[in-house]
Design an enzyme around this catalytic site. Structure first.
Site, PDB file in Angstrom:
ATOM      1  N   HIS A 194       0.815  -1.218   0.000  1.00  0.00           N
ATOM      2  CA  HIS A 194       0.000   0.000   0.000  1.00  0.00           C
ATOM      3  C   HIS A 194       0.852   1.273   0.000  1.00  0.00           C
ATOM      4  O   HIS A 194       0.344   2.364  -0.290  1.00  0.00           O
ATOM      5  CB  HIS A 194      -0.930  -0.006   1.220  1.00  0.00           C
TER       6      HIS A 194
ATOM      7  N   ASP B 107     -10.257  -8.705 -17.720  1.00  0.00           N
ATOM      8  CA  ASP B 107     -10.396  -9.969 -18.455  1.00  0.00           C
ATOM      9  C   ASP B 107      -9.017 -10.377 -18.968  1.00  0.00           C
ATOM     10  O   ASP B 107      -8.445  -9.728 -19.839  1.00  0.00           O
ATOM     11  CB  ASP B 107     -11.379  -9.774 -19.607  1.00  0.00           C
TER      12      ASP B 107
END
Length: 447
Positions: free
Chosen positions: A166, A388
């Site tokens: 992070h 995808d």
């Protein structure tokens, strides 16, 4: 369910083109994340038509090609004294040294897609094992890869779990990277593919004006809290029609005007906050806070590019007593309070907060969570189901132990789109049971 996940191999993936090894100082938006855990999100797929060895090789090739555009993710953290004469104050930067990202191939024996997707409560022990470096904190990026990926074979599908430090970036940056990787993967991992979104350099950093933290003895500052014991995670689905009804109610009860319209997401957040507060059975005078991560990119003047890669978030905090939420104020009052807080989160507020933090740096600590409030992470705007890799749309999104605690709420877009939203809520078993028995809350939840 007892975890049956076994790692088969670990491969270091380096950028297809060597990086320039230029250090990137961390900013006042990055450094507060120092002791938190990685962003851990994963995509669940039914069995792809391609053979698993082909999928693994294509993922590794395309990851190398993608890291060429995101070189910090193949680096490590680097610490040094701010000045040669002051070892107490330490600055941290990202060294793009091509140390590599981890690509892990694992097998979950006897585990099916439905074992992850269909239980009423997320099977935490199983899901945790689908992510690498579960207990690492962001500071560990000095030695632990800033990006790790685990491809886990299931009986009838695969799970692709990502662990993303992070300190390197926020949720917007994380999904920017994943979407770019998936686009490159669909082409077979070709290096020369033009990416649809550029990567903008980090902002608010200056190599000659580094931020110092008292890290001469890091373990006095770095906090390592274990995951919450016996917590339950459940994903609640809200259809676009259900959210529209909440929005209409919020605007009617708040007396909204054309300039103070309560948004769909604000309405859903307040609904969850009120119902979680009721499930906790807090006394009327107990204060409870609602904390929401806000993307500062569009709020700055001039605006920061949406393709800025790094952390550009800060917390908007709304506080009320349980009595105000449940009795005196109510839904419309709380919705207007949240709306006004977010509307006031503008360029001036953001820059003032940055200057205040630089003058007296602090880091977020999981131990400071009081158990009375709600903290929201992630966003329904992230195009999670648009990632995808060439195998079609994911059938589900799951998160690991990334900063889970009592009252943590993680937001996902609903798979059917159209403005639907999934809320993953983490509560103690007793409070989760009370929330599930709350008629007002569950009447808005869609099957």
């Amino acid at each position: 369910m007892e975890s049956r996940v076994n790692q088969i191999s670990i491969t270091k993936i380096k950028p297809a083109t060597p990086s320039d090894h230029k250090p990137i100082p961390l900013s006042a938006w990055d450094l507060p994340m120092l002791t938190l855990r990685h962003i851990q999100k994963g995509l669940l797929f039914h069995h792809p038509s391609l053979p698993l060895p082909t999928i693994s090789i294509t993922l590794q090739t395309s990851l190398s090609a993608t890291l060429r555009h995101f070189p910090p993710l193949a680096g490590r953290l680097f610490s040094e004294p701010v000045t040669p004469h002051d070892a107490e104050l330490v600055s941290i930067s990202i060294q793009s040294n091509d140390a590599g990202a981890d690509f892990i191939h694992a097998v979950a024996e006897g585990v099916t897609v439905d074992d992850i997707l269909t239980p009423l409560h997320v099977p935490a022990d199983l899901v945790r094992s689908l992510f690498p470096h579960e207990l690492a904190v962001n500071y560990d990026g000095h030695t632990v890869p800033l990006l790790s990926v685990q491809l886990t074979e299931l009986v009838d599908g695969v799970f692709l779990g990502f662990s993303f430090n992070h300190l390197v970036g926020d949720g917007s940056s994380f999904w920017h990277f994943i979407k770019t990787w998936s686009d490159i993967c669909k082409t077979g991992g070709l290096e020369e593919v033009m990416i649809s979104r550029p990567v903008f350099d980090r902002w608010f950093t200056d190599g000659n004006n580094r931020i110092g933290l008292p890290l001469a003895d890091p373990e006095k500052v770095i906090e390592r809290c274990p995951p919450p014991p016996k917590s339950r995670w459940r994903i609640f689905h809200f259809s676009s029609d259900s959210i529209a009804r909440l929005k209409a109610k919020a605007n009617q009860e708040s007396g909204a005007t054309t300039t103070t319209i309560i948004s769909s997401f604000q309405s859903l957040c307040v609904h969850a906050w009120i119902c979680i507060t009721r499930a906790r059975r807090l006394p009327p005078n107990q204060k409870t806070s609602f904390r929401l991560s806000v993307d500062n990119r569009p709020r700055l003047r001039p605006r920061l590019s949406p393709d800025y890669f790094g952390n550009a978030i800060s917390l908007a905090v709304v506080t009320a007593t349980a009595g105000e939420l449940l009795e005196r104020g109510g839904f419309g009052w709380a919705a207007r309070l949240l709306h006004e807080t977010l509307a006031a989160h503008d360029d001036g507020v953001i820059r003032e907060a940055i200057l205040k933090w630089v003058a007296a740096p602090v880091v977020y600590r999981a131990s400071e969570v009081d158990g009375f409030g709600v903290m929201v992470g992630s966003s329904p705007r992230f195009d999670m189901y648009g990632c995808d890799f060439g195998w079609g749309r994911a059938v589900g999104v799951r998160s690991g132990t990334d900063n889970k605690f009592n009252g943590k709420m993680t937001v996902y877009p609903g798979r059917e789109g159209g403005g639907s939203v999934d809320l993953e809520i983490c509560l103690s078993p007793e409070r989760m049971a009370a929330l599930e028995a709350d008629v007002e809350f569950m009447s808005a939840v869609s099957p």
